[in-house]
Write a protein that holds these residues in place. Sequence first.
Motif, PDB file in Angstrom:
ATOM      1  N   UNK A  55     -27.082   3.722  -8.695  1.00  0.00           N
ATOM      2  CA  UNK A  55     -25.704   3.848  -9.168  1.00  0.00           C
ATOM      3  C   UNK A  55     -24.969   4.867  -8.306  1.00  0.00           C
ATOM      4  N   UNK A  56     -25.693   5.925  -7.917  1.00  0.00           N
ATOM      5  CA  UNK A  56     -25.113   6.906  -6.995  1.00  0.00           C
ATOM      6  C   UNK A  56     -24.824   8.231  -7.677  1.00  0.00           C
ATOM      7  N   UNK A  60     -19.674   9.223 -12.351  1.00  0.00           N
ATOM      8  CA  UNK A  60     -19.720   9.894 -13.652  1.00  0.00           C
ATOM      9  C   UNK A  60     -21.025   9.580 -14.354  1.00  0.00           C
ATOM     10  N   UNK A  61     -21.448   8.311 -14.250  1.00  0.00           N
ATOM     11  CA  UNK A  61     -22.648   7.893 -14.983  1.00  0.00           C
ATOM     12  C   UNK A  61     -23.833   8.771 -14.594  1.00  0.00           C
ATOM     13  N   UNK A  80     -32.001   4.034 -19.620  1.00  0.00           N
ATOM     14  CA  UNK A  80     -31.123   3.272 -18.734  1.00  0.00           C
ATOM     15  C   UNK A  80     -29.652   3.364 -19.182  1.00  0.00           C
ATOM     16  N   UNK A  81     -28.745   3.719 -18.251  1.00  0.00           N
ATOM     17  CA  UNK A  81     -27.315   3.746 -18.587  1.00  0.00           C
ATOM     18  C   UNK A  81     -26.647   2.404 -18.304  1.00  0.00           C
ATOM     19  N   UNK A  82     -27.341   1.496 -17.632  1.00  0.00           N
ATOM     20  CA  UNK A  82     -26.799   0.165 -17.306  1.00  0.00           C
ATOM     21  C   UNK A  82     -27.987  -0.706 -16.911  1.00  0.00           C
ATOM     22  N   UNK A  83     -27.741  -1.990 -16.652  1.00  0.00           N
ATOM     23  CA  UNK A  83     -28.862  -2.899 -16.454  1.00  0.00           C
ATOM     24  C   UNK A  83     -29.167  -3.306 -15.019  1.00  0.00           C
ATOM     25  N   UNK A  84     -28.164  -3.266 -14.146  1.00  0.00           N
ATOM     26  CA  UNK A  84     -28.341  -3.854 -12.814  1.00  0.00           C
ATOM     27  C   UNK A  84     -29.480  -3.226 -12.019  1.00  0.00           C
TER      28      UNK A  84
END
Length: 422
Positions: A55-56, A60-61, A80-84
Amino acid sequence: MEPLQSLRGMVDLLPSATATWQRIEATAREHFRRAGVSEIRTPLLEVTELFARGIGEATDVVGKEMYTFLDRGERSCTLRPEGTASVVRAAIQHGLLNQGPQRLWYGGPMFRYERPQAGRQRQFHQIGVELLGVADAESDAEAIAVAWDLLAELGVGGLQLELNSLGTPDDRVRYRAELVAWLEAHREQLDSDSQQRITTNPLRVLDSKNPATQALLAGAPTLADALAGESHERFARVRLALEALEIPFVLNPRLVRGLDYYSHTAFEITSNQLGAQATVCGGGRYDGLVQQLGGPATPAVGWAIGLERLVLLLSQAEAGEAAAAATPLLYVISRGELAERQALLLTCRARQAGLIAERDSSGAAFGKQFKRADRSGAPWAAVIGEREAADGVVVLKDLRGDGPEQRLAAGEALSWLVELTT
Ligand code: ATP
Ligand code: MG
């Protein structure tokens, strides 16, 4: 003793709400089946580095929203904050990318330490699609269509598709230089977050939620003007495909994903009924991510829908419909030990026969049980008293109309009801 509360931003889904969620999930599952998209399930917990790389650090995440901790083996882990990132990790780890294009979907809880408000939670849910190994412009439109058609099928109205192209990494290097020069010249007028991002992640300034900054940015150079000819042509193809599919869109030159592995198409599906949290679905092309995570060069496009925001958009009427779908056909009333056992048997047999059946387990007087039968909304009641139990029969009562009572053997009563509903 003081009862305990859930953590802030972590929300219980009570039975009154779950029917809507189940309908969304069932509709999505069927929709993905028709689109040739298969489910993948990955762990909720991953090594922190996956998201730092995937994500990098400058987002913000990763910068401020992750639930990160050391496990008992002193490894840094993150919910996990997201799935990709997880889907791509799994595809690389299991060699799926050597087997041709992968069309995958995932769903489930995500975790971000944010300020909770309507449509923003700390545990929230996404459903997402990733098409790995597809490079053509039409695939971008296809990915968008899968999201758009799903939302339409669910009956969500008033949506807007916002579209932009981020071009290639080369396009963005050129644009970034132009943008940074412009931002430096306007530094004093920017909010403090945006001032910091000039050095860390200047494209993200375009995505600022500060209204004054947004107004100022109307005069900033746009990415569209910086795109090379080939990127322009590719973007035109995406738009032609969307037009052919009759999916309306508006161009939003300030829609960005701030990372280098994103390229070309970026999009959001927004609603004007969600207040500040307007985006239901966000996605785009991320041709550099698989390599960034150590896999073979693989073009890819994907999106994620936030389910809490989707649920907010589905009308209250829907909740009523879902409740109706769960109304029993048969309410079973009984009193006395033998009668109660036979009532249990009748209820389970009715369910095996495909009927929705509910059993009164109160042992209360018949009058009270009949009141509850009325409240359940069931059109039929089966009554078993001690006499019926001894005779092996049930009394079937029409709770809505004024049909005559029927005294039938339990099996007959069931076949009669089954016939009635088919
Ligand atoms: P936002 O700008 O609203 O914070 P985002 O850019 O961080 O969104 P994405 O990472 O693109 O969101 O996630 C895709 C979708 O997931 C969002 O469009 C939204 O519907 C949903 N979503 C993201 N964060 C939350 C959250 N904290 N609570 C509820 N839904 C969320
Ligand atoms: Mg966010």
